[in-house]
Design a protein around this motif. Sequence first.
Motif, PDB file in Angstrom:
ATOM      1  N   THR A 116     -14.217  87.106  19.286  1.00  0.00           N
ATOM      2  CA  THR A 116     -13.685  86.665  17.981  1.00  0.00           C
ATOM      3  C   THR A 116     -12.187  86.898  17.981  1.00  0.00           C
ATOM      4  OG1 THR A 116     -14.207  88.829  17.068  1.00  0.00           O
ATOM      5  CG2 THR A 116     -15.810  87.067  16.688  1.00  0.00           C
ATOM      6  N   LEU A 117     -11.465  85.967  17.314  1.00  0.00           N
ATOM      7  CA  LEU A 117      -9.992  86.001  17.305  1.00  0.00           C
ATOM      8  C   LEU A 117      -9.524  86.084  15.858  1.00  0.00           C
ATOM      9  CD1 LEU A 117      -7.311  85.678  18.925  1.00  0.00           C
ATOM     10  CD2 LEU A 117      -7.515  83.198  18.594  1.00  0.00           C
ATOM     11  N   PHE A 118      -8.634  87.040  15.568  1.00  0.00           N
ATOM     12  CA  PHE A 118      -8.097  87.254  14.225  1.00  0.00           C
ATOM     13  C   PHE A 118      -6.577  87.047  14.238  1.00  0.00           C
ATOM     14  CE2 PHE A 118     -11.975  89.589  14.595  1.00  0.00           C
ATOM     15  CZ  PHE A 118     -12.604  89.386  13.358  1.00  0.00           C
ATOM     16  N   ASP A 129      -2.898  89.703  11.439  1.00  0.00           N
ATOM     17  CA  ASP A 129      -4.024  90.483  10.846  1.00  0.00           C
ATOM     18  C   ASP A 129      -4.280  91.654  11.786  1.00  0.00           C
ATOM     19  OD1 ASP A 129      -6.288  91.528   9.661  1.00  0.00           O
ATOM     20  OD2 ASP A 129      -7.516  89.696   9.858  1.00  0.00           O
ATOM     21  N   ALA A 130      -3.519  92.728  11.587  1.00  0.00           N
ATOM     22  CA  ALA A 130      -3.551  93.846  12.530  1.00  0.00           C
ATOM     23  C   ALA A 130      -4.847  94.634  12.443  1.00  0.00           C
ATOM     24  CB  ALA A 130      -2.347  94.763  12.289  1.00  0.00           C
ATOM     25  N   CYS A 167      -7.877  93.184  11.726  1.00  0.00           N
ATOM     26  CA  CYS A 167      -9.033  92.279  11.934  1.00  0.00           C
ATOM     27  C   CYS A 167      -9.958  92.300  10.722  1.00  0.00           C
ATOM     28  CB  CYS A 167      -9.810  92.632  13.183  1.00  0.00           C
ATOM     29  SG  CYS A 167      -8.855  92.603  14.703  1.00  0.00           S
ATOM     30  N   SER A 168      -9.329  92.301   9.579  1.00  0.00           N
ATOM     31  CA  SER A 168     -10.130  92.410   8.368  1.00  0.00           C
ATOM     32  C   SER A 168     -10.330  91.082   7.657  1.00  0.00           C
ATOM     33  CB  SER A 168      -9.470  93.414   7.404  1.00  0.00           C
ATOM     34  OG  SER A 168      -8.142  92.990   7.104  1.00  0.00           O
ATOM     35  N   THR A 169      -9.601  90.095   8.115  1.00  0.00           N
ATOM     36  CA  THR A 169      -9.742  88.777   7.498  1.00  0.00           C
ATOM     37  C   THR A 169     -10.723  87.974   8.304  1.00  0.00           C
ATOM     38  OG1 THR A 169      -7.903  87.879   8.753  1.00  0.00           O
ATOM     39  CG2 THR A 169      -7.368  88.890   6.606  1.00  0.00           C
ATOM     40  N   ALA A 170     -10.973  86.801   7.842  1.00  0.00           N
ATOM     41  CA  ALA A 170     -11.916  85.941   8.565  1.00  0.00           C
ATOM     42  C   ALA A 170     -11.352  85.595   9.922  1.00  0.00           C
ATOM     43  CB  ALA A 170     -12.191  84.693   7.751  1.00  0.00           C
ATOM     44  N   ALA A 171     -12.283  85.558  10.883  1.00  0.00           N
ATOM     45  CA  ALA A 171     -11.892  85.230  12.249  1.00  0.00           C
ATOM     46  C   ALA A 171     -11.418  83.793  12.294  1.00  0.00           C
ATOM     47  CB  ALA A 171     -13.058  85.432  13.193  1.00  0.00           C
ATOM     48  N   VAL A 172     -10.380  83.572  13.110  1.00  0.00           N
ATOM     49  CA  VAL A 172      -9.865  82.212  13.232  1.00  0.00           C
ATOM     50  C   VAL A 172     -10.555  81.480  14.366  1.00  0.00           C
ATOM     51  CG1 VAL A 172      -7.614  82.820  12.224  1.00  0.00           C
ATOM     52  CG2 VAL A 172      -7.960  83.005  14.722  1.00  0.00           C
ATOM     53  N   PHE A 173     -11.300  82.277  15.174  1.00  0.00           N
ATOM     54  CA  PHE A 173     -11.975  81.634  16.310  1.00  0.00           C
ATOM     55  C   PHE A 173     -13.107  82.559  16.768  1.00  0.00           C
ATOM     56  CE2 PHE A 173     -12.442  81.137  20.940  1.00  0.00           C
ATOM     57  CZ  PHE A 173     -12.818  79.815  20.995  1.00  0.00           C
TER      58      PHE A 173
END
Length: 615
Positions: A595-597, A601-602, A604-610
């Motif tokens: 998973t990529l954030f 987003d240091a 990784c709390s937001t939705a994954a971009v990939f």
Amino acid sequence: MKLPAALAAVTALLLTTTVLPVAAAPNAGVGLSINPLFPEPVTVGATNLPGSLGFSNSPTTFGVGPVTTSDIRLFPSCKDAAAACNQPDPGVIALTSPGIGEPGSLCAGVTFIISLVDPATGEYSFTPPTPIVLPPPGTPGPVSCIIDFTFSVLKAPTADANPGQTGLQTRQFATINGTAIKLATGATIFGSGAGTSITSVLRATPSIPTTATPTAVPGATIGDTATVTGVATGGPIPTGTVAFAAFGPDDAQCTGPAVPGSTASVALSGGALGPPPTASAATTGFVPTAAGTYRWVATYSGDANYVGVTSACNALNEASVVSKLTPGLTTNAAAAPPGGAALGQPISDTATLTAPAGVLQPTGTVVFTLFGPGDATCAGTAVFTSAAVPVSGAGTYASGPFTPPTAGTYLWRAAYSGDANFNAVTTPCGDANETSLLNRTTPTLTTILIATAPANLGTPIHDTATIGGLVAPTTPGTITFNFYGPGNTTCSGTPIFVSVVPVNTGNGVYQSQDFTPTATGTSPVVAVYSGNVNNGPVTTSCNDANESVVITRPVAGLTTNATAIAPLGQPISDTATLTAPPAPTVQPTGTITFTLFGPNDATCSTAAVFTSAAV
């Protein structure tokens, strides 16, 4: 009288006939002769013996005619008969009626009535049916009348008629009286005569049947009874004494001294005239102190009518068989069921010997033997034999201790040897109170399940068991380690792994083989000691302390390497490296998800971009 040739010869030698002078009488001139003839010798008790009385005319003056007589007398037994039976001895000889005229004699075939005239003197008369006429000597034909008769000898003479001759003699004295006509004058004249003979009377030999106590046991009284049996019916009853003696035991020829206390001299009593005359005597008995065969001998003293006799050694009914006593023998073994004793504890047996009350006590020995374990018939070799224990009378005797090396059921037997007075006795195999039970020990068994920390799936584990309290510890046995699967909290069903370890070095620690779990969860282990002949089995319980292990999944290593810098619009990627735990026995499977954030987003709390999944 017609006698057998041998008897006639003896009689001719020994018989003495005396014609006594005739007493003077008016016109006397007739002499009569009379001859009593008895066999010589005779024996007391003899019956139906032949005797005779012969008489004839012997005129002293010519011209005297025949003599007529019916006055014939006989005293069968006298001591002295110088002129008459001056000293009669009645009862010695008894005549039998009738008398018969002897063939060929003047009175052939004539029957004479024989009568006892006077019992006090023993005088008999001979009466013909008509007077007998005796012709003068020289007359043609028979001139003598001979009367044959039979007689019995009732007893020995009281007085000896001839002291100069061996034995006892009795004298027969006969008389005859008659009348005649003197031819020259026709006057009646009288005549008489007398004659004697002497007969020896021998004592009879009685029999002495005896009856001893046939059977007895030591301590009981035995004795003997003798019946002295005389001769013919009507003879004298035996008198005197009987001496008794017992020989033995086991003196089969009665050659040794009599047994002390067995000898006795007993007067005959209870006489009876018979038939035949008897008298008896009995010992008061004695108490034998040893078993065996006792042989009695009875000796009769004899009396005036009977000679002494002695019964033979081993005569019929003269043995008293004294049989051995059989003692009682009861036993009581230590460690008898149901409780038994622990292996390693000594066991023993006691035997109580009993005997009937009395003066005798058993001697000899008692030997104890022990059979087993598992020898229910005592047919095998004894595992223990005691020393011979001396016996000194009735009482209780002990085997001494023995420590069996093996557990099980043991059977005792006690054997009493016996002695001269008591039979040998052996208790039977399996007798009551003759079992000793040696129980197996119950050892201790503690276990510790050992796992390499952490107890991850794929990591080998093993169990250890410590056993103690073994008796004869090198006796073979085993410990079985049963590993149960995760979640089997009751240790039921089939174990997922079994390890059997021999126990052959005694008490100590024994370790199972390694087991590598293939599933996670809590796995219990149960250890079972098999037991052996001396030690009982023992089992640990399911879920014992230290006997469960939690098997966890191992943690794999995961490192990543992403594209560090790339111009906008150029693709970026990430790589992951998966590593297994140290010394793994299993390899990881599953998936890796990338998973990529961002950007910026240091945490990784937001939705994954990939998101990307890789196998």
